[in-house]
Motif scaffolding. Sequence first.
Motif: not given
Length: 153
Positions: A76-91, A112-114, A116-125
């Motif tokens: 998830g961390l790798r994916l969201i960093r990739r997505i947020r690095s794309e200007p057209d997907l930053a929002d 928290e790290e997820l 802070l890295s760009g997910f708008d929300a994080v839900f567990e189980a």
Amino acid sequence: MSQVMLPAKRFVVSSVSSDAHMWNLVFLQLLLEEQGAEVTNLGACVPDELIVEECRRTRPDVLVISTVNGHGHLDGLRLIRRIRSEPDLADLRVVIGGKLGVRGAENIVYAEELALSGFDAVFEADGGIDGFQEFLATLENADRPALTSGAAA
Ligand code: B12
């Protein structure tokens, strides 16, 4: 019984690259479709690049990432960093949920790290579903929703 219709309409639901589980994805697709949403379900073991391409192609209101195999906090961390690095997907609104690690209830430590890295929300189980529904209901009036977590939302 009457259904509450979601303000947001288009969703992409996907797993992450390492995760072969699919009933979690089917569950989320049905949950969203029952509330009037249009869902593109990319399935299991989806490469980051394909998720990026599908978000560009379908321009969803929300990208919903689901992962349960225990590697989700890393993929998830790798994916969201990739997505947020794309200007057209930053929002793009992107959320992640499921079993984010192999620590059971303590998986919430990854939230928290997820976020802070760009997910708008994080839900567990399973406990994250209520928080997810609350998040969905907020979408109409928010440019970018506030951070929520499955445990506390
Ligand atoms: C079926 C299953 C498999 C099948 C999957 C078949 C398929 N095509 O789907 C197979 C045999 C392939 C499999 C493989 C593995 N599995 Co498996 N699997 C399961 C099992 C028994 C059921 C999963 C399921 O279908 N649940 C039904 C769905 C509807 O529920 P769910 O996935 O829990 O999702 C719910 C919540 O998590 C939440 N949720 C999920 N995503 C999201 C997203 C958002 C946004 C929100 C809000 C909520 C949310 O909502 C859902 C509904 O409540 C679970 C154990 C269990 N009882 O849960 C283990 C389990 C998920 N597997 C596990 C593991 C470790 C593996 C393997 C690594 C085993 C191995 N050593 O090979 C591999 C991983 C393969 C891979 N590359 O990913 C672990 C994960 C450990 C962890 N995270 O703590 C579990 C929990 C078993 C365990 N107790 O150890 N598995």
